[in-house]
Design a protein around this motif. Structure first.
Motif, mmCIF file in Angstrom:
data_model
loop_
_atom_site.group_PDB
_atom_site.id
_atom_site.type_symbol
_atom_site.label_atom_id
_atom_site.label_comp_id
_atom_site.label_asym_id
_atom_site.label_seq_id
_atom_site.Cartn_x
_atom_site.Cartn_y
_atom_site.Cartn_z
ATOM 1 N N GLU A 1 48.300 -2.861 69.412
ATOM 2 C CA GLU A 1 48.641 -3.503 68.140
ATOM 3 C C GLU A 1 48.042 -4.898 68.054
ATOM 4 N N GLN A 2 47.963 -5.553 69.209
ATOM 5 C CA GLN A 2 47.460 -6.928 69.257
ATOM 6 C C GLN A 2 45.976 -6.989 69.633
ATOM 7 N N ASN A 3 45.326 -5.830 69.655
ATOM 8 C CA ASN A 3 43.916 -5.741 70.063
ATOM 9 C C ASN A 3 43.678 -6.384 71.425
ATOM 10 N N GLN A 4 44.600 -6.120 72.350
ATOM 11 C CA GLN A 4 44.539 -6.691 73.694
ATOM 12 C C GLN A 4 44.594 -5.611 74.769
ATOM 13 N N ALA A 5 44.287 -4.364 74.414
ATOM 14 C CA ALA A 5 44.467 -3.247 75.352
ATOM 15 C C ALA A 5 43.657 -3.427 76.633
ATOM 16 N N SER A 6 42.418 -3.830 76.526
ATOM 17 C CA SER A 6 41.571 -4.006 77.712
ATOM 18 C C SER A 6 42.018 -5.203 78.546
ATOM 19 N N GLU A 7 42.384 -6.294 77.881
ATOM 20 C CA GLU A 7 42.819 -7.492 78.591
ATOM 21 C C GLU A 7 44.111 -7.231 79.358
ATOM 22 N N ILE A 8 45.053 -6.554 78.712
ATOM 23 C CA ILE A 8 46.328 -6.246 79.370
ATOM 24 C C ILE A 8 46.091 -5.310 80.552
ATOM 25 N N TYR A 9 45.168 -4.359 80.399
ATOM 26 C CA TYR A 9 44.846 -3.469 81.527
ATOM 27 C C TYR A 9 44.366 -4.285 82.719
ATOM 28 N N SER A 10 43.463 -5.195 82.460
ATOM 29 C CA SER A 10 42.931 -6.037 83.531
ATOM 30 C C SER A 10 44.052 -6.829 84.215
ATOM 31 N N LYS B 1 64.519 -12.063 91.825
ATOM 32 C CA LYS B 1 63.230 -11.370 91.717
ATOM 33 C C LYS B 1 62.443 -11.904 90.533
ATOM 34 N N ARG B 2 63.150 -12.086 89.412
ATOM 35 C CA ARG B 2 62.494 -12.607 88.201
ATOM 36 C C ARG B 2 61.946 -14.011 88.460
ATOM 37 N N GLY B 3 62.718 -14.814 89.163
ATOM 38 C CA GLY B 3 62.298 -16.180 89.481
ATOM 39 C C GLY B 3 61.043 -16.200 90.341
ATOM 40 N N VAL B 4 61.029 -15.358 91.376
ATOM 41 C CA VAL B 4 59.866 -15.269 92.261
ATOM 42 C C VAL B 4 58.635 -14.829 91.467
ATOM 43 N N ALA B 5 58.787 -13.761 90.688
ATOM 44 C CA ALA B 5 57.661 -13.237 89.913
ATOM 45 C C ALA B 5 57.198 -14.246 88.867
ATOM 46 N N LYS C 1 49.011 -17.269 85.088
ATOM 47 C CA LYS C 1 47.989 -16.377 85.652
ATOM 48 C C LYS C 1 47.801 -15.118 84.804
ATOM 49 N N VAL C 2 48.833 -14.737 84.066
ATOM 50 C CA VAL C 2 48.759 -13.570 83.189
ATOM 51 C C VAL C 2 49.362 -13.940 81.835
ATOM 52 N N SER D 1 52.129 -9.458 79.622
ATOM 53 C CA SER D 1 52.081 -8.853 80.963
ATOM 54 C C SER D 1 53.243 -9.353 81.817
ATOM 55 N N LYS D 2 53.524 -10.641 81.704
ATOM 56 C CA LYS D 2 54.643 -11.215 82.466
ATOM 57 C C LYS D 2 55.967 -10.609 82.003
ATOM 58 N N ASN D 3 56.142 -10.478 80.688
ATOM 59 C CA ASN D 3 57.368 -9.868 80.163
ATOM 60 C C ASN D 3 57.489 -8.413 80.610
#
Length: 180
Positions: A19-28, A57-61, A68-69, A73-75
């Protein structure tokens, strides 16, 4: 084999990214996330441990992947942590890649040979197979000494067997029918 759970998560992420035209970027980015998590045994253990609180775990990640992402991707990683699905990330990456390939009409495959093919030979084979399948075929060359000669191409569930080994097997079968 990609599990149904992984497919559902991949589908949700793919739809959002598309939807956001980010399919390739999110894959990477999810490939990078998966590489970092799977290559770091301690991080992998922390993220899958039932004895560590999800907040920790959420804090560490969050700290590890800050800046970096992308936010999406982070969500997505946070959703996996909250639903105890971080162990599914590599399967999700595979399912997502298949969706991305389908979107861009790409078929990935392997060409097995007894000796390595040159870049030109692989390109020529990709060209011919692309015309046959009406898709952009991308091949990786793997060496298999058992083939003896010729090539075995695997694309999805289909095989094109032009190996000396299979021809000798066919000949052996014909001879055994003639003799018996």
């Amino acid at each position: 084999m990609i599990r149904q759970v992984a497919s559902r998560y991949a589908q949700a992420l793919f739809e959002l990214a598309d939807e956001q035209n980010q399919a390739s970027e999110i894959y990477s980015e999810i490939v990078d996330l998966n590489d970092v998590i799977s290559s770091n045994e301690n991080l992998y253990d922390v993220l899958r441990s039932p004895f560590i609180a999800k907040g920790e775990k959420r804090g560490v990640a969050s700290e590890l992947f800050a800046n970096k992402v992308s936010k999406d991707s982070k969500n997505f990683l946070m959703v996996l942590i909250d639903s105890d699905r971080t162990t599914e990330l590599s399967s999700i990456v595979q399912a997502y890649k298949q969706m991305l390939n389908d979107k861009f009409n790409i078929a990935e495959g392997q060409v097995l040979t007894a000796i390595a093919l040159s870049t030109e030979q692989i390109s020529e084979l990709e060209e011919k197979l692309s015309a046959k399948y009406n898709k952009d075929v991308r091949l990786t060359n793997k060496i298999d000494k058992d083939i003896l000669g010729g090539v075995l191409v695997k694309i999805g569930n289909e095989e094109i067997d032009g190996t000396v080994k299979s021809r000798l097997g066919d000949l052996s079968e014909i001879l055994s029918q003639v003799i018996s």
